[in-house]
Design a protein around this motif. Structure first.
Motif, PDB file in Angstrom:
ATOM      1  N   ASN A 208      11.135 -84.889-136.811  1.00  0.00           N
ATOM      2  CA  ASN A 208      12.474 -84.306-136.766  1.00  0.00           C
ATOM      3  C   ASN A 208      13.259 -84.904-135.608  1.00  0.00           C
ATOM      4  O   ASN A 208      12.943 -84.669-134.444  1.00  0.00           O
ATOM      5  CB  ASN A 208      12.390 -82.783-136.619  1.00  0.00           C
ATOM      6  N   GLN A 210      16.844 -84.752-135.844  1.00  0.00           N
ATOM      7  CA  GLN A 210      18.199 -84.314-136.159  1.00  0.00           C
ATOM      8  C   GLN A 210      18.951 -83.838-134.915  1.00  0.00           C
ATOM      9  O   GLN A 210      18.361 -83.474-133.903  1.00  0.00           O
ATOM     10  CB  GLN A 210      18.182 -83.189-137.193  1.00  0.00           C
ATOM     11  N   TYR A 232      13.720 -86.003-140.792  1.00  0.00           N
ATOM     12  CA  TYR A 232      15.062 -85.495-140.533  1.00  0.00           C
ATOM     13  C   TYR A 232      15.801 -86.440-139.584  1.00  0.00           C
ATOM     14  O   TYR A 232      15.437 -86.555-138.417  1.00  0.00           O
ATOM     15  CB  TYR A 232      14.999 -84.101-139.903  1.00  0.00           C
ATOM     16  N   ASN A 234      19.363 -86.262-139.839  1.00  0.00           N
ATOM     17  CA  ASN A 234      20.710 -85.765-140.072  1.00  0.00           C
ATOM     18  C   ASN A 234      21.431 -85.405-138.771  1.00  0.00           C
ATOM     19  O   ASN A 234      20.816 -85.185-137.732  1.00  0.00           O
ATOM     20  CB  ASN A 234      20.675 -84.533-140.989  1.00  0.00           C
ATOM     21  N   ASN A 256      16.428 -86.698-144.909  1.00  0.00           N
ATOM     22  CA  ASN A 256      17.737 -86.106-144.648  1.00  0.00           C
ATOM     23  C   ASN A 256      18.560 -87.047-143.773  1.00  0.00           C
ATOM     24  O   ASN A 256      18.273 -87.228-142.598  1.00  0.00           O
ATOM     25  CB  ASN A 256      17.571 -84.741-143.961  1.00  0.00           C
TER      26      ASN A 256
END
Length: 478
Positions: A208, A210, A232, A234, A256
């Protein structure tokens, strides 16, 4: 304890579980509570502690010190606790951890130190002795970096939570940690992913990144993440990606990329993602998707393309559509011409997508694509036309004004007839209408009396509305 001497002879008669329970409670710190269910748990949370208790039960398997006022951890701060598996220090005021503070916790599996806003520095030997540590939580602290060799002993580490800190780069300390499966680095200040940032993470399944500031990703930055499943990226600042950005991520199931600044999608980005099930490309600035972009995504179930600048989506770009279960296309300025006729038919056949509002042509603007009727000429689709709104508005205004002039004249003539019917005096002082000028003039011999106040108000209301032909047209129709 069970030595069978007279003072403790009764303990020899207790079952082993009862004996362990007694031992756990006996050594419980004064400001804590201790429970023995399957194992000895020491609960010292919310106790307003400014210092650690001098000792804990030797049998303790879990200690909770959350939400206290602890500031300092000295060397061997917890003594020797061979049974301890879980230690939680969340929400304290810890500012300094002495190297070797966790020595004596040789079997610790989980260490939680999240939400300690004064932790801005960690020594290379902070976690010395924690050779069996599997899960470490350092989230929401004030860390700007961590030493590259800080996890030299933590070869068993699988989950590392470092979100909401101040990292400007991915910590080099994670490089080569082949047992790591989950890394949480969201909400930091990371600006780039270098080619060597994620080397040696062959077991990683969850990453992750993000809500950082990532604007550059080096070529082959993800090449070692061969087991990655959830990724992730994003809400960063990405405007472009390397040509083979995700090459080799053959097990990826969710990607994402939403909330970035991407303007186009290259067909090479997703060519290896044969197991991808969910793809987020929403909240970008997409204008163009290259033909063949999705052709290898044979496992794709959900695709998010909403909140972009897309005007069209030709069928060759979109293949294969037959695998999709959900498609999100709303909040795009769609041009609902014949190039989207296939999408309308697909919507009606599969009912897996809706909310595709048309922005153009003007004749269908505001309609949903599902409501657009495409005309056919000799079996060929004909694009909806543009309305000549300027000409139409002028014609409507001109016609409306003529009709209202006529209406005003009729109202005043009716008023005149009614006034004449009231007697000679009313005729002498009445108001006359000049039919050619359409103006009101007072009769000779005195000030104009005019029509009744009610009708005079109606006259001025109508005259004021002549500048708003649309409203007048609606009034005329009623």
């Amino acid at each position: 304890l069970c030595c069978c001497v007279p003072a403790v002879s009764l303990l020899c008669l207790l079952p082993a579980a009862a004996l362990a329970r007694w031992a756990c409670v006996r050594a419980c710190p004064a400001s804590c509570s201790c429970t023995q269910e399957k194992s000895c748990s020491v609960l010292c949370d919310r106790s307003a502690m400014a210092e650690l208790p001098k000792e804990f039960p030797c049998e303790a398997s879990a200690i909770n010190l959350d939400k206290n006022r602890l500031k300092f951890l000295s060397e061997r701060a917890f003594g020797t606790l061979p049974s301890l598996k879980s230690l939680s220090l969340d929400h304290n005021n810890i500012s300094f951890i002495t190297p070797g503070a966790f020595k004596g916790l040789a079997n610790l599996v989980e260490l939680k130190m999240a939400h300690n806003e004064y932790i801005s520095y960690l020594h290379t030997r902070t976690f010395t002795g924690l050779k069996k540590l599997v899960r470490l939580d350092l989230s929401d602290c004030n860390l700007f970096s961590i030493p590259d060799r800080i996890f030299i002993e933590q070869t068993a580490l699988k989950e590392l939570l470092c979100f909401q800190n101040n990292f400007r780069r991915i910590p080099g300390a994670i490089r080569g940690m082949e047992n790591l499966t989950h890394i949480y680095l969201e909400r930091n200040k990371i600006e780039a992913v270098a080619y060597n940032s994620l080397l040696g993470l062959g077991s990683l399944r969850y990453l992750n990144l993000q809500e950082n500031r990532i604007n550059v990703i080096h070529d082959q930055a993800f090449q070692d993440l061969v087991r990655l499943e959830n990724f992730y990226l994003n809400d960063n600042l990405l405007s472009d990606l390397p040509r083979l950005a995700f090459k080799g991520l053959v097990r990826l199931k969710m990607l994402n990329l939403g909330g970035n600044q991407l303007t186009n999608v290259s067909r090479t980005w997703f060519s290896d993602l044969v197991e991808l099930e969910v793809l987020y490309l929403d909240r970008n600035q997409l204008l163009y998707i290259e033909e063949g972009t999705f052709e290898n995504l044979t496992s794709l179930i959900t695709l998010h393309l909403n909140s972009n600048n897309l005007t069209t989506l030709p069928f060759p770009v979109f293949q294969p559509v037959y695998f999709l279960g959900r498609l999100y296309l709303f909040r795009n300025p769609w041009e609902c011409d014949c190039s989207l006729e296939w999408l309308k038919e697909w919507m009606e056949s599969y009912r897996l997508v809706r909310d595709i509002p048309c922005a153009s042509p003007s004749s269908v603007a505001g309609l949903d694509l599902g409501e657009v009727v495409f005309a056919k000429v000799n079996g060929t689709c004909v694009d909806p036309g543009e309305l000549n709104l300027t000409t139409a508005s002028s014609e409507v205004a001109s016609t409306t004004e003529n009709r209202f002039n006529s209406l005003i004249s009729k109202l005043l003539q009716q008023e005149l007839r009614e006034e004449m019917g009231n007697g000679t005096e009313s005729l002498r002082n009445g108001t006359l209408l000049d039919p050619q000028e359409g103006q009101l003039s007072g009769g000779a011999g005195g000030p104009p009396a005019g029509p009744s106040l009610c009708r005079l108000a109606l006259f001025w209301m109508v005259w004021a509305l002549l500048g708003q032909p649309d409203r007048l047209l609606r009034l005329l129709c009623t």
